[in-house]
Write an enzyme that holds these catalytic residues in place. Structure first.
Site, short mmCIF file in Angstrom:
data_model
loop_
_atom_site.label_atom_id
_atom_site.label_comp_id
_atom_site.label_asym_id
_atom_site.label_seq_id
_atom_site.Cartn_x
_atom_site.Cartn_y
_atom_site.Cartn_z
N ASP A 511 44.32 40.31 39.78
CA ASP A 511 43.27 41.16 39.21
C ASP A 511 42.05 41.18 40.13
O ASP A 511 41.60 40.13 40.59
CB ASP A 511 42.89 40.61 37.82
CG ASP A 511 41.86 41.46 37.12
OD1 ASP A 511 42.16 42.62 36.81
OD2 ASP A 511 40.74 40.96 36.90
N GLU A 567 45.39 44.19 43.12
CA GLU A 567 44.52 45.26 42.61
C GLU A 567 43.38 45.33 43.62
O GLU A 567 42.45 44.51 43.59
CB GLU A 567 44.00 44.93 41.22
CG GLU A 567 43.18 46.06 40.63
CD GLU A 567 42.58 45.71 39.27
OE1 GLU A 567 42.51 46.59 38.40
OE2 GLU A 567 42.18 44.55 39.08
#
Length: 803
Positions: A511, A567
């Site tokens: 993330d 990401e």
């Protein structure tokens, strides 16, 4: 008793007095104060508090420090009394490995804290934890129980139902980045399970959202039978990823759960068997008893007699959709009650549903398990292992969504739970800030002159907003965060290695991964690589061209062999889609693909050409760097988000992190077919060329790339199907298109999204398929096809029997 000798020159804990000074020790002892009772405040009742009782920590500290200062200034002898315990045999222990580790018939406790001046190991039985009590405290000696910056102790005894935590003392100086509080019991960052509340969404005692937490102590009974499980090691280009939130996927009544407590917590999507072409996945509360009730399922392993609830994933993952990889949204320990408050609009309570707010990176989410806190978390760990093992048996890899860019402790106003209380300035990246403050400039102490002035002063107390955890981590510190410091190149990524080697997961989706490419205030490329690197400025938060952490992961003998998905952006404005440092093995969430596709399909002008590039695997982003279409997650490698298979809608809300209701729940389970396994051309290992790809417009061979174009179509040579025709009409108007002529063949419809179910997909087993195809005959005979607004089609080339 132990005798330690030391010279008189070093300073102790930054004091201005030499350690050979008897006055120093007298002052230290006289300044010791009994710590106040720890207070925990309830989130929804600010005036209500509960108290965590202290034991005789103060007495232990004073008893264990006996200093005999000689008259000589050359050599001093300190007589150190070993830490004492009524329950355990205590010895000094070992500095490595970090955490609580079984060895030599006991348990070794080791934790890093460079700025703490004292440390206390707190032992808590499970029953005492529920009553906010400490069972026993063992004060660690700063000489006998400390090596470098690592505190350690070794215990032998009965650890049944025993948990642990620590108390650290030191500066409480937020402006300098220190938050030591000896009244608080903090979690070991290396704990393998964190225990507090037992059920998802249920408040603690006195309606407390933050009851005391404690860490699992390992026991010899922790063995798990993997039955020879080995990693599947699918090539990245062959993955079909299904992103799933374990609670959202399993809580709805369509999961056919038979036990009411299943809706409180879910650990996990244990793939438990395939019956009639359907993959069945299990979910919390009560694995094994319910598994036995399901027909055609293999018997469960008798060693796993924990009970966890069940979900039927009736999506035919393998035979129909072709799913071979589950990407689990955060499953590390988090507190779902972090945002607990009443939502007057919906009449329910807001919670941290998504889980992007980690408490501990080694612990699975305990309230995602049926076992909960039973057996102090050992059973919960085994439930997660069972999920992975059974997924592998069904040919499904498991990838974890991990959040290393921030923790539940938040900014400088957040709670002290673990990292902050252990050593805040080490575990977090702090932002230097110049503030104006009153500074006393009087030249002589005690002067009455009013000489205080407002002067600029640098402080380190604030955090980079949502950028993340420490890049100033110590050697061997476990975080996979921005460890781009003088220690970063030599660090071992124990978190990821633990989940790969101990839990058998197949990879990670990071993330906001761009945080891992930023430098810290301690970044120095010369110390890391031995040479300066052009373009890498020594500024906190600066993106690094050669970030040591990414280098380390990419070349780690364990981690380089698993799936690594970035990401490739962060909330600090760094956007690296297409340019994320990849070392040839990283894939990226293609955010540009997502944004462009959304713009085109809703009819925005000027996106036809960009949409076509996306359909080719974004060569503009990945081809020049030597990467392939499968480095782009969303096309090269398809990823289906939970609910996409039936058109789940969130009503326009793109950030439903706090809703534990139908907005986030998977409400319909259907069968479907994914064409990438049937059409070779839809899963190419390289970017398509003109040899097999041809673009079209409303007429064959005449694509329209103008700003006003809302139509994109192409044909693709396919080694299995021969040739396919794909078209997208993003206009609000219908259109009749001309199809490319293929002598001796005719086009037949396979997919038309404008048609009602089941005629939107004319599968081979559809009973009325021939009738449906005949309805298209007037158009197809003329080599035409009518497309409604906002629709897409796929046509297959078939031999023309009338030719």
């Amino acid at each position: 008793m132990e005798l330690l000798q030391f010279t008189s020159s070093p300073l102790l804990h930054g004091s201005s007095k030499f350690i050979n000074s008897p006055e120093f020790y007298k002052s230290k002892l006289s300044n010791l104060k009994k710590p106040p009772t720890t207070t925990f405040r309830c989130c929804n009742h600010p005036n209500k508090t509960s108290h965590f009782a202290n034991s005789k920590a103060f007495e232990n500290v004073t008893k264990n420090l006996v200093i005999r200062a000689s008259k000589s200034a050359e050599l001093e002898t300190a007589v150190i009394k070993k830490p004492q315990s009524q329950r355990f045999q205590v010895s000094k222990g070992y500095p490595t490995p970090f955490g609580a580790t079984l060895r030599d018939g006991g348990v070794n406790f080791s934790i890093f804290s460079s700025n703490a001046v004292s440390a206390t190991l707190c032992l808590i039985t499970l029953s005492d934890l529920q009553e906010n009590k400490v069972t026993e405290e063992i004060a660690l000696d700063s000489f006998a129980n400390k090596t470098g910056d690592v505190w350690h102790v070794f215990l032998k005894g009965d650890f049944k139902d025993m948990l642990y935590g620590y108390k650290f003392d030191g500066k409480f100086s937020p402006q300098e980045g220190h938050y030591f509080d000896p009244t608080k019991i903090v979690l070991d960052p290396y704990a393998k399970a964190v225990i507090s509340r037992a059920q998802f969404g249920v408040l603690g005692p006195d309606e407390n959202c933050w009851p005391q937490m404690a860490c699992l102590v390992p026991t010899p009974e922790d063995e798990f039978d993997w039955e020879g499980d080995l990693p599947l090691k699918y090539p990245q280009r062959d993955l079909i990823i299904y992103e799933v939130h374990v609670r959202g996927f399993t809580r709805h009544e369509s999961s056919k759960s038979e036990h009411p407590d299943e809706k409180n917590s879910i650990i996990g999507l244990q793939s438990k068997g395939i019956s009639a072409g359907h993959l069945i996945l299990c979910r919390t509360s009560h694995f094994v008893p319910l598994v036995k009730e399901i027909k055609h399922l293999p018997p469960p392993n008798p060693q796993n007699d924990s009970s966890t609830s069940i979900l039927f994933f009736d999506l035919s993952l393998r035979k129909d959709l072709g799913i071979n990889c589950l990407e689990l949204m955060p499953c590390h320990e988090f507190n779902e009650l972090e945002y607990f408050s009443y939502n007057s609009v919906l009449g329910d309570y807001k919670v941290n549903f998504w889980g992007y707010s980690t408490i501990n990176y080694f612990s699975p989410m305990i309230r995602y398990s049926s076992a909960g806190i039973r057996n102090c978390g050992h059973d919960a760990i085994n439930e997660f292992k069972l999920l992975v093992k059974e997924a592998h048996k069904r040919g499904i890899e498991v990838v974890m969504d991990v959040v290393f860019n921030h923790t539940v402790e938040g900014n400088d106003k957040g709670p002290i739970l673990s990292f902050r209380g252990v050593d805040n300035s080490v575990y977090y990246m702090l932002a230097p800030k110049i503030v104006t403050c009153l500074v006393d400039v009087r030249p002589v102490w005690g002067s009455c002159a009013a000489t205080a002035q407002l002067l600029p002063r640098p402080i380190l107390g604030e955090y980079f907003p949502r950028i993340g955890l420490a890049s100033s981590c110590p050697k061997r510190l476990m975080f996979a965060v921005a460890m781009n410091t003088v220690f970063g190149g030599n660090s071992k990524l124990e978190v990821e290695e633990y989940w790969v080697t101990e839990m058998h997961v197949d990879g990670f989706r990071f993330d906001l991964a761009s945080i891992m490419t930023r430098g810290s205030s301690l970044w120095d490329s010369v110390n890391v690589y031995g040479i300066p690197i052009e373009g890498d400025l020594l500024t906190t938060g600066t993106p690094l061209r050669s970030p040591p952490l990414i280098d380390l992961i990419s070349n780690d003998p364990i981690l380089r062999g698993v799936k690594l998905i970035a990401e490739a952006w962060d909330t600090g404005g760094l956007y690296q889609v297409g340019i994320f440092p990849h070392w040839g093995i990283w894939s990226e969430w293609n955010g540009k693909y997502r944004d462009i596709v959304r713009q085109f399909i809703k009819g925005t002008d000027g996106f036809a050409g960009a949409f076509a590039e996306c359909l080719c695997g974004s060569p503009n982003l990945y081809q020049e760097g030597g990467r392939k279409p499968w480095n782009s997650i969303n096309f090269g490698v398809p990823m289906i988000s939970m609910g996409d298979e039936y058109g789940h809608t969130k009503g326009g809300n793109n950030n439903t992190y706090c809703h534990d209701n139908d907005v986030n729940l998977c409400t319909l389970l259907i069968s479907g077919t994914l064409l990438t396994h049937e059409c070779e051309s839809l899963g190419l290992s390289d970017f398509p060329t003109a040899d097999r790809l041809q673009w079209h417009g409303h007429a064959p061979g005449l694509p329209d790339w103008s700003d006003k174009s809302r139509f994109v179509a192409f044909t693709l040579i396919d080694s299995v199907k021969g040739e396919i025709y794909v078209a997208f009409n993003a206009s609000h108007l219908p259109v009749i298109i001309s199809l490319p002529k293929r002598p001796g063949y005719r086009w037949e419809p396979l997919v038309d999204t404008s048609k009602p179910e089941p005629f939107d997909f004319l599968s081979s087993d559809l009973p009325a398929k021939e009738i449906a195809i005949k309805q298209y005959a007037p158009f197809l005979d003329a080599n035409l096809y009518p497309m409604l607004s906002y629709s897409s089609i796929i046509l297959l080339l078939s031999p023309d029997e009338n030719a």
